[in-house]
Design an enzyme around this catalytic site. Structure first.
Site, short mmCIF file in Angstrom:
data_model
loop_
_atom_site.label_atom_id
_atom_site.label_comp_id
_atom_site.label_asym_id
_atom_site.label_seq_id
_atom_site.Cartn_x
_atom_site.Cartn_y
_atom_site.Cartn_z
N HIS A 88 70.16 47.03 45.23
CA HIS A 88 69.23 47.26 44.10
C HIS A 88 68.65 48.67 44.21
O HIS A 88 69.39 49.64 44.24
CB HIS A 88 68.19 46.14 44.12
CG HIS A 88 67.28 46.06 42.93
ND1 HIS A 88 67.44 46.77 41.78
CD2 HIS A 88 66.17 45.29 42.73
CE1 HIS A 88 66.49 46.47 40.92
NE2 HIS A 88 65.69 45.57 41.46
N HIS A 104 77.34 47.63 38.21
CA HIS A 104 76.08 47.08 37.70
C HIS A 104 76.36 45.69 37.15
O HIS A 104 77.35 45.49 36.46
CB HIS A 104 75.52 47.97 36.58
CG HIS A 104 74.09 47.67 36.26
ND1 HIS A 104 73.72 46.63 35.46
CD2 HIS A 104 72.96 48.27 36.65
CE1 HIS A 104 72.41 46.61 35.37
NE2 HIS A 104 71.91 47.59 36.08
N ASP A 152 71.27 55.42 39.84
CA ASP A 152 70.96 55.89 41.20
C ASP A 152 71.91 56.99 41.66
O ASP A 152 71.52 57.87 42.44
CB ASP A 152 71.03 54.72 42.18
CG ASP A 152 69.91 53.73 41.93
OD1 ASP A 152 70.15 52.52 41.98
OD2 ASP A 152 68.78 54.19 41.65
C1 SDX Z 1 69.97 49.04 40.29
O1 SDX Z 1 69.65 45.02 37.43
C2 SDX Z 1 69.29 46.22 37.18
O2 SDX Z 1 69.09 46.63 36.08
C3 SDX Z 1 69.12 47.12 38.40
C4 SDX Z 1 68.82 48.56 38.09
C5 SDX Z 1 67.44 48.73 37.51
O3 SDX Z 1 67.23 49.68 36.75
O4 SDX Z 1 66.53 47.96 37.94
O5 SDX Z 1 69.78 49.07 37.21
C6 SDX Z 1 68.85 49.41 39.38
O6 SDX Z 1 69.79 48.22 41.13
C7 SDX Z 1 71.34 49.64 40.05
C8 SDX Z 1 72.41 49.10 41.06
C9 SDX Z 1 72.24 49.87 42.38
N1 SDX Z 1 73.10 49.26 43.40
C10 SDX Z 1 74.20 49.90 43.88
O7 SDX Z 1 74.61 50.97 43.44
C11 SDX Z 1 74.87 49.18 45.03
C12 SDX Z 1 76.38 49.15 44.81
N2 SDX Z 1 76.64 48.26 43.64
C13 SDX Z 1 77.12 46.95 43.93
O8 SDX Z 1 76.68 46.36 45.10
C14 SDX Z 1 77.22 46.06 42.69
O9 SDX Z 1 77.85 46.78 41.71
C15 SDX Z 1 75.96 45.44 42.12
C16 SDX Z 1 75.18 44.74 43.15
C17 SDX Z 1 75.13 46.48 41.47
C18 SDX Z 1 76.40 44.44 41.06
O10 SDX Z 1 77.14 43.51 41.71
P1 SDX Z 1 77.69 42.17 41.01
O11 SDX Z 1 77.36 42.11 39.58
O12 SDX Z 1 77.25 41.03 41.87
O13 SDX Z 1 79.25 42.41 41.05
P2 SDX Z 1 80.22 41.76 42.11
O14 SDX Z 1 79.64 41.90 43.48
O15 SDX Z 1 80.59 40.40 41.62
O16 SDX Z 1 81.46 42.75 42.04
C19 SDX Z 1 82.49 42.55 41.05
C20 SDX Z 1 83.70 43.27 41.61
C21 SDX Z 1 84.00 42.90 43.07
O17 SDX Z 1 85.37 43.12 43.29
P3 SDX Z 1 86.34 41.84 43.55
O18 SDX Z 1 85.75 41.16 44.77
O19 SDX Z 1 86.19 41.00 42.27
O20 SDX Z 1 87.68 42.47 43.76
O21 SDX Z 1 83.47 44.69 41.64
C22 SDX Z 1 83.46 45.15 43.00
C23 SDX Z 1 83.26 43.94 43.88
O22 SDX Z 1 83.83 44.15 45.14
N3 SDX Z 1 82.34 46.07 43.13
C24 SDX Z 1 82.35 47.16 43.87
C25 SDX Z 1 81.11 47.76 43.67
N4 SDX Z 1 80.38 47.02 42.81
C26 SDX Z 1 81.15 45.96 42.47
N5 SDX Z 1 83.31 47.66 44.69
C27 SDX Z 1 82.97 48.82 45.32
N6 SDX Z 1 81.80 49.48 45.17
C28 SDX Z 1 80.85 48.96 44.35
N7 SDX Z 1 79.69 49.60 44.20
#
Ligand code: SDX
Length: 371
Positions: free
Chosen positions: A222, A261, A314
């Site tokens: 997050h 996201h 971010d």
């Molecule tokens: C913020 O909610 C909000 O609005 C938050 C925010 C706000 O303004 O308050 O926007 C601020 O928190 C932005 C997000 C910051 N976080 C990051 O940058 C951390 C990295 N991002 C991930 O951990 C992820 O994208 C999340 C947590 C943000 C979202 O995750 P989800 O929706 O649970 O997605 P998922 O884990 O189910 O992933 C779906 C697929 C997976 O691949 P498969 O297993 O299906 O093959 O996408 C891949 C994931 O492995 N994936 C990523 C990835 N994000 C998703 N792979 C590599 N790097 C990534 N960053």
């Protein structure tokens, strides 16, 4: 009792609140803030305008805007709060120190336990100003320096940046920083805002709700991502280094911070596009940091082709803060300070029309066991 709804891991796709504060319209790729497009607010308004809009329902008239800026910048920090921060180990994560300070503020607000929306709305600008002033001084206190007060002659955004970096700052730097504050100010129902509403729904108080939100926002999935993005860029050092680093992490099934996201899924976070423009304008104004523009573009192109993933805000906020000279450990505390207006607005909404959050479970454990 209503029939339990089907289970959705992480509450993905579940509508968990009704609100008039904001909505992420992924169809139109627009972030709506009380009817306005957030990108328009970032381009043409100040943070004080957004505080008035979110807390009071409309963009403030000039005299109200001046009053809001004054309420935020004249906010006093009880010395005991700084004393408590001095007692904490400097090795403690800045978000953990902030969590302690936000909780301690309750002890010095005679209306702390009031859940009357009018009381919370009236106190909002002061609490926002206190949080920003505490964040601006977090690092200075940790290294034994005296905290600096905000000066009501300047806006909150200019005070915030001046105290963070302890030097005179250019109008271009202040504008870039203020645009990041507006970009972070409100974003529907992220985990930290949901945490705040869950706490407020028991009729617990504003400071308890804000403290829960700090704890949530710290997480690298997050708010903690902006700090992690900067460490990744510094480790990579060059575009080629970033390509190698990302490929190595992906091969190890690691998440790349700053990408993906839950709501935007496989689309660009509109705020990221704007912060990318802010980074470019800051680099042009300061004449330094071109390497970060190049490196970030490579990372963006690589993640799109390799994973079909796009940057979130971010990813571009991190190099903006780095070029402003802000200590990396303060990136997520700044996110929290900027988001405090959205959090307070959601707590006010929850207290104005409350229903206790109490979901159910899908039980997978054993039954009928005998003692
Ligand atoms: C913020 O909610 C909000 O609005 C938050 C925010 C706000 O303004 O308050 O926007 C601020 O928190 C932005 C997000 C910051 N976080 C990051 O940058 C951390 C990295 N991002 C991930 O951990 C992820 O994208 C999340 C947590 C943000 C979202 O995750 P989800 O929706 O649970 O997605 P998922 O884990 O189910 O992933 C779906 C697929 C997976 O691949 P498969 O297993 O299906 O093959 O996408 C891949 C994931 O492995 N994936 C990523 C990835 N994000 C998703 N792979 C590599 N790097 C990534 N960053």
């Amino acid at each position: 009792m209503t029939e339990p709804k089907p289970y959705s891991p992480g509450l993905e796709g579940v509508i968990a609140a009704e609100t008039s504060l904001s909505f992420l319209d992924t169809e139109k790729e627009e972030i709506v803030i009380r009817g306005y497009d957030l990108l328009e607010l970032i381009r043409s308004k100040g943070y004080g305008d957004v505080v008035g809009l979110l807390l009071e329902g409309e963009l403030p008239m000039p005299e109200r805007l001046q009053a809001i800026e004054r309420e935020m910048t004249q906010a006093e920090i009880p010395t005991a709060v700084y004393d408590i921060l001095r007692l904490l180990p400097a090795s403690m994560h800045a978000m953990d120190r902030l969590r302690t300070a936000v909780s301690a503020l309750a002890g010095f607000d005679p209306e702390a336990n009031s859940t009357d929306p009018n009381s919370e709305r009236r106190r909002g600008p002061k609490v926002i100003g206190q949080i920003a002033q505490i964040v601006a001084n977090l690092h200075h206190i940790a290294v034994g320096e005296k905290p600096e007060k905000f000066d009501p002659r300047y806006t909150l955004a200019e005070n915030f940046l001046r105290v963070l970096v302890r030097r005179s700052v250019s109008p271009a730097e202040v504008r870039a920083f203020e645009q990041s504050l507006i970009a972070y100010s409100e974003h529907e129902l992220p985990n930290s805002t949901f945490a705040a509403r869950v706490v407020a729904s028991t009729l617990s108080d504003l400071y308890g709700a804000l403290t829960a939100a700090v704890a949530s926002l710290k997480g690298p999935l997050h708010g903690g991502a902006n700090e992690a993005v900067m460490y990744m860029l510094l480790e990579a050092q060059t575009p080629a280094g970033l390509e190698a680093l990302i490929r190595r992490k992906l091969a190890q099934k690691e998440r790349i911070m700053g990408f993906g996201h839950r709501v935007y899924m496989r689309k660009m976070d509109p705020r990221a596009q704007l912060l990318k423009e802010v980074l470019r304008s800051l680099v042009e104004a300061s004449g330094k940091g071109h390497e970060y523009v190049e490196m970030c573009q490579l990372g963006e192109d690589l993640m799109r082709t390799e994973k079909g993933l796009y940057p979130n805000l971010d990813y571009y906020a991190a190099p903006v803060y780095y070029l402003l000279g802000i200590p990396i450990e303060l990136y997520t505390p700044i996110f929290f300070a900027a988001r405090s207006v959205g959090l307070i607005a959601h707590v006010i909404e929850q207290h104005a029309e409350n229903r206790l959050y109490r979901p159910r479970v899908s039980y997978k454990g054993p039954r009928g066991k005998k003692i």
